[in-house]
Design an enzyme around this catalytic site. Structure first.
Site, PDB file in Angstrom:
ATOM      1  N   LYS A  64       0.864  -1.187   0.000  1.00 24.59           N
ATOM      2  CA  LYS A  64       0.000   0.000   0.000  1.00 24.59           C
ATOM      3  C   LYS A  64       0.893   1.227   0.000  1.00 24.59           C
ATOM      4  O   LYS A  64       2.021   1.171   0.493  1.00 24.59           O
ATOM      5  CB  LYS A  64      -0.888   0.004   1.256  1.00 24.59           C
ATOM      6  CG  LYS A  64      -2.118   0.857   1.140  1.00 24.59           C
ATOM      7  CD  LYS A  64      -3.277   0.158   0.450  1.00 24.59           C
ATOM      8  CE  LYS A  64      -4.401   1.104   0.176  1.00 24.59           C
ATOM      9  NZ  LYS A  64      -5.593   0.433  -0.356  1.00 24.59           N
ATOM     10  N   ASP A  98      -7.019   4.319  -4.640  1.00 25.28           N
ATOM     11  CA  ASP A  98      -7.692   4.201  -3.338  1.00 25.28           C
ATOM     12  C   ASP A  98      -8.286   5.589  -3.100  1.00 25.28           C
ATOM     13  O   ASP A  98      -8.494   6.346  -4.075  1.00 25.28           O
ATOM     14  CB  ASP A  98      -6.686   3.796  -2.245  1.00 25.28           C
ATOM     15  CG  ASP A  98      -7.351   3.441  -0.911  1.00 25.28           C
ATOM     16  OD1 ASP A  98      -7.910   2.339  -0.801  1.00 25.28           O
ATOM     17  OD2 ASP A  98      -7.346   4.265   0.023  1.00 25.28           O
TER      18      ASP A  98
HETATM   19  P1  NDP Z   1     -12.938   7.806  -2.921  1.00 27.20           P
HETATM   20  O1  NDP Z   1     -11.876   8.804  -2.725  1.00 27.20           O
HETATM   21  O2  NDP Z   1     -13.488   7.578  -4.284  1.00 27.20           O
HETATM   22  O3  NDP Z   1     -14.182   8.126  -1.946  1.00 27.20           O
HETATM   23  C1  NDP Z   1     -14.008   8.216  -0.574  1.00 27.20           C
HETATM   24  C2  NDP Z   1     -15.334   8.580   0.059  1.00 27.20           C
HETATM   25  O4  NDP Z   1     -15.206   8.470   1.462  1.00 27.20           O
HETATM   26  C3  NDP Z   1     -15.753  10.019  -0.221  1.00 27.20           C
HETATM   27  O5  NDP Z   1     -17.144  10.109  -0.214  1.00 27.20           O
HETATM   28  C4  NDP Z   1     -15.136  10.760   0.962  1.00 27.20           C
HETATM   29  O6  NDP Z   1     -15.767  11.983   1.272  1.00 27.20           O
HETATM   30  C5  NDP Z   1     -15.374   9.764   2.080  1.00 27.20           C
HETATM   31  N1  NDP Z   1     -14.349   9.944   3.106  1.00 27.20           N
HETATM   32  C6  NDP Z   1     -13.003   9.887   2.963  1.00 27.20           C
HETATM   33  N2  NDP Z   1     -12.395  10.141   4.122  1.00 27.20           N
HETATM   34  C7  NDP Z   1     -13.371  10.383   5.006  1.00 27.20           C
HETATM   35  C8  NDP Z   1     -13.383  10.701   6.384  1.00 27.20           C
HETATM   36  N3  NDP Z   1     -12.240  10.827   7.068  1.00 27.20           N
HETATM   37  N4  NDP Z   1     -14.597  10.845   6.980  1.00 27.20           N
HETATM   38  C9  NDP Z   1     -15.737  10.703   6.287  1.00 27.20           C
HETATM   39  N5  NDP Z   1     -15.803  10.411   4.975  1.00 27.20           N
HETATM   40  C10 NDP Z   1     -14.625  10.252   4.358  1.00 27.20           C
HETATM   41  O7  NDP Z   1     -12.365   6.437  -2.310  1.00 27.20           O
HETATM   42  P2  NDP Z   1     -12.839   4.940  -2.568  1.00 27.20           P
HETATM   43  O8  NDP Z   1     -14.313   4.896  -2.777  1.00 27.20           O
HETATM   44  O9  NDP Z   1     -11.934   4.356  -3.570  1.00 27.20           O
HETATM   45  O10 NDP Z   1     -12.463   4.255  -1.168  1.00 27.20           O
HETATM   46  C11 NDP Z   1     -13.378   4.184  -0.073  1.00 27.20           C
HETATM   47  C12 NDP Z   1     -12.941   3.102   0.886  1.00 27.20           C
HETATM   48  O11 NDP Z   1     -12.909   1.836   0.192  1.00 27.20           O
HETATM   49  C13 NDP Z   1     -11.542   3.252   1.498  1.00 27.20           C
HETATM   50  O12 NDP Z   1     -11.551   2.700   2.798  1.00 27.20           O
HETATM   51  C14 NDP Z   1     -10.678   2.393   0.593  1.00 27.20           C
HETATM   52  O13 NDP Z   1      -9.496   1.960   1.228  1.00 27.20           O
HETATM   53  C15 NDP Z   1     -11.634   1.239   0.338  1.00 27.20           C
HETATM   54  N6  NDP Z   1     -11.346   0.419  -0.823  1.00 27.20           N
HETATM   55  C16 NDP Z   1     -11.279   0.977  -2.073  1.00 27.20           C
HETATM   56  C17 NDP Z   1     -11.036   0.162  -3.162  1.00 27.20           C
HETATM   57  C18 NDP Z   1     -11.077   0.682  -4.558  1.00 27.20           C
HETATM   58  O14 NDP Z   1     -11.031  -0.141  -5.486  1.00 27.20           O
HETATM   59  N7  NDP Z   1     -11.200   1.977  -4.792  1.00 27.20           N
HETATM   60  C19 NDP Z   1     -10.743  -1.272  -3.004  1.00 27.20           C
HETATM   61  C20 NDP Z   1     -10.937  -1.760  -1.659  1.00 27.20           C
HETATM   62  C21 NDP Z   1     -11.192  -0.928  -0.616  1.00 27.20           C
HETATM   63  P3  NDP Z   1     -15.027  13.362   0.940  1.00 27.20           P
HETATM   64  O15 NDP Z   1     -15.193  13.536  -0.543  1.00 27.20           O
HETATM   65  O16 NDP Z   1     -15.738  14.378   1.735  1.00 27.20           O
HETATM   66  O17 NDP Z   1     -13.597  13.187   1.352  1.00 27.20           O
END
Ligand code: NDP
Length: 451
Positions: A130, A170
């Site tokens: 990571k 991510d």
């Molecule tokens: P994105 O950046 O596309 O979206 C993240 C989302 O989570 C946004 O809506 C963001 O809101 C919100 N968010 C981020 N940080 C916080 C916080 N501290 N408090 C509240 N809301 C928060 O990321 P992904 O959708 O790719 O990833 C989301 C999760 O899924 C993570 O945990 C990631 O590790 C996991 N994941 C992702 C994969 C992938 O293929 N993309 C694979 C496996 C797991 P805002 O815009 O306000 O920051």
């Protein structure tokens, strides 16, 4: 749990905590694994003899570097870049890059450690890693994001490669960032390889990769429901986040007949009691992916909905919950609210979104609970499929990739059942995922000697 197992876990965790001070997220992730894997190791002494778990909590390599870049005003900016190459026993390091101001070594070590188990569960040959940076892409121009990505890759390129380490996206790293990172890698190395996944369709990306994590999470939840003779038809779902994972979890829920009531971002959540349908979702995707807006704007477009500032959605009654935003976003009190309101299945789309205390609530209530390392593995699994297509220089159809994804999620589910089924028939998916993920990596490490 027996007293002797508890004593072994406490001794192991005391050592890990002493060696990794100031790394709370990493320690939390290791604790969850230790609690389920140490009792298993005590019945399988070969793993203790080779000190497999002790070796697994130490990354094979950690790279930390300076990322200097210039903003649009011509001012020099400095961020910190990381890549944690955790374990390569079963394949090249593989795992995403996160660009977010909350990124620390602890966060990336927790994510890298979880990734080792997750990648093992996918049945594909991928080790775990990571990386990322404390850079915040929010509010930056495309040109600033490009300059940052180019500087980040200038150092990272020394350490990665299609047979060494294959990063992906991510939080904060989507198609735009992967494009800039790939472009710089290609320029530096003068080679066109599958060194990153999540690439654009025109230059080596796989169909279904953007959808895979969200779709896979819902496929996994559907498998869990099927063990109780149920499905998503007519059920309600509460989802957090509005990024990549959340968007496609919503889409698959809609396709499977569920009514999705919420989405969120770091500023709060929207509640639409009429349900977020495909048309509303298309509007959200445009808002978040093209206009880079805030979820709050939904209520102006769809006045039946309400926005709850600074709150998380877990108080809304539902049958299914999908935390898809970030780590530790669902605590014990919220878990209790979900259970009391009739939630029967929780599948983590994010990594470690439920606190240990929340997981205890779910276990105690005997609801269906899937940890992210099992339920969100569809993303990295499809990255693995992207690597295969790149190596073979072919491109599979949407249907073909989706079918492979579905089968992988079913396979992960059955591995969890194999190792996680209690005598009373209840499946502890946390135990199942940890042990199933552990065994393949551990056996490979034994085969490869003390390296
Ligand atoms: P994105 O950046 O596309 O979206 C993240 C989302 O989570 C946004 O809506 C963001 O809101 C919100 N968010 C981020 N940080 C916080 C916080 N501290 N408090 C509240 N809301 C928060 O990321 P992904 O959708 O790719 O990833 C989301 C999760 O899924 C993570 O945990 C990631 O590790 C996991 N994941 C992702 C994969 C992938 O293929 N993309 C694979 C496996 C797991 P805002 O815009 O306000 O920051």
């Amino acid at each position: 749990m027996s007293q002797s197992h508890q004593a072994q876990i406490d001794a192991f965790m005391a050592q890990v905590t002493a060696q990794n001070p100031h790394e709370p997220e990493f320690i939390q992730a290791v604790q969850e694994v230790a609690e389920t894997v140490i009792p298993f190791i005590s019945d399988h002494p070969q793993y203790a003899k080779h000190r497999i778990l002790e070796r697994m909590v130490e990354p094979e390599r950690t790279i930390i570097f300076r990322v200097p870049w210039t903003n649009d005003a011509g001012e020099v900016q400095i961020n910190r870049g990381y890549r944690v190459e955790f374990n390569s026993a079963i394949g090249p390091y593989k795992g995403g890059l996160r660009f977010h101001p909350t990124v620390t070594l602890s966060v990336l070590k927790f994510l890298g450690f979880e990734q080792v188990f997750k990648n093992s569960l996918t049945t594909l040959p991928m080790g775990g890693g990571k990386g990322g940076s404390d850079f915040n892409p929010k509010g930056k121009s495309d040109a600033e994001v490009m300059r940052f990505c180019q500087s980040f890759m200038t150092e990272l390129a020394r350490h990665i490669g299609p047979n060494t380490d294959v990063p992906a996206g991510d939080i904060g790293v989507g198609g735009r960032e992967i494009g800039y990172l790939f472009g710089q890698y290609k320029r530096l190395r003068n080679e066109f390889t599958g060194v990153l996944t999540g690439k654009g369709r025109n230059w080596g990306g796989s169909l279904i990769r953007p959808e895979a994590t969200g779709y896979g999470t819902v496929y996994f939840a559907a498998e869990m429901l099927a063990t109780k003779g149920q499905n998503f038809e007519g059920k309600s779902a509460v989802i957090s986040g509005s990024g990549n994972v959340a968007q496609y979890a919503v889409e698959k829920c809609i396709q499977m007949g569920a009514k999705v009531l919420t989405m969120s971002d770091s500023k709060g959540f929207i509640h639409d009691s009429a349900g977020i349908d495909q048309e509303k979702l298309a509007w959200i995707m445009d808002l978040k992916n093209n206009r880079r807006g805030r979820i709050q704007e939904y209520v102006n477009q769809f006045p039946g909905a309400t926005f709850h500032e600074g709150q998380r959605p877990w108080g809304i009654a539902c049958h299914a919950a999908f935390p898809c935003a970030t780590q530790n976003e669902l605590n014990a009190e919220e878990a209790q609210a979900l259970v009391s309101n009739g939630c029967i299945v929780i599948a983590e789309g994010a990594n470690m979104p439920s606190t240990p205390e929340a997981i205890e609530v779910f276990n105690h209530a005997k609801v269906l609970f899937a940890p992210g390392k099992a339920s969100n593995a569809g993303g990295v699994a499809t990255s693995g499929l992207e690597m295969s297509q790149n190596s073979l220089r072919i491109s599979w159809s949407r249907e073909e990739v989706d079918e492979r994804l579905l089968n992988i999620m079913k396979d992960i589910h059955s591995q969890c059942v194999t190792y996680g089924k209690d005598a009373n028939g209840h499946v502890d998916y946390v135990r199942g995922a940890n042990i199933a993920g552990f065994v393949k990596v551990a056996d490979s490490m034994i085969d490869q000697g003390v390296v």
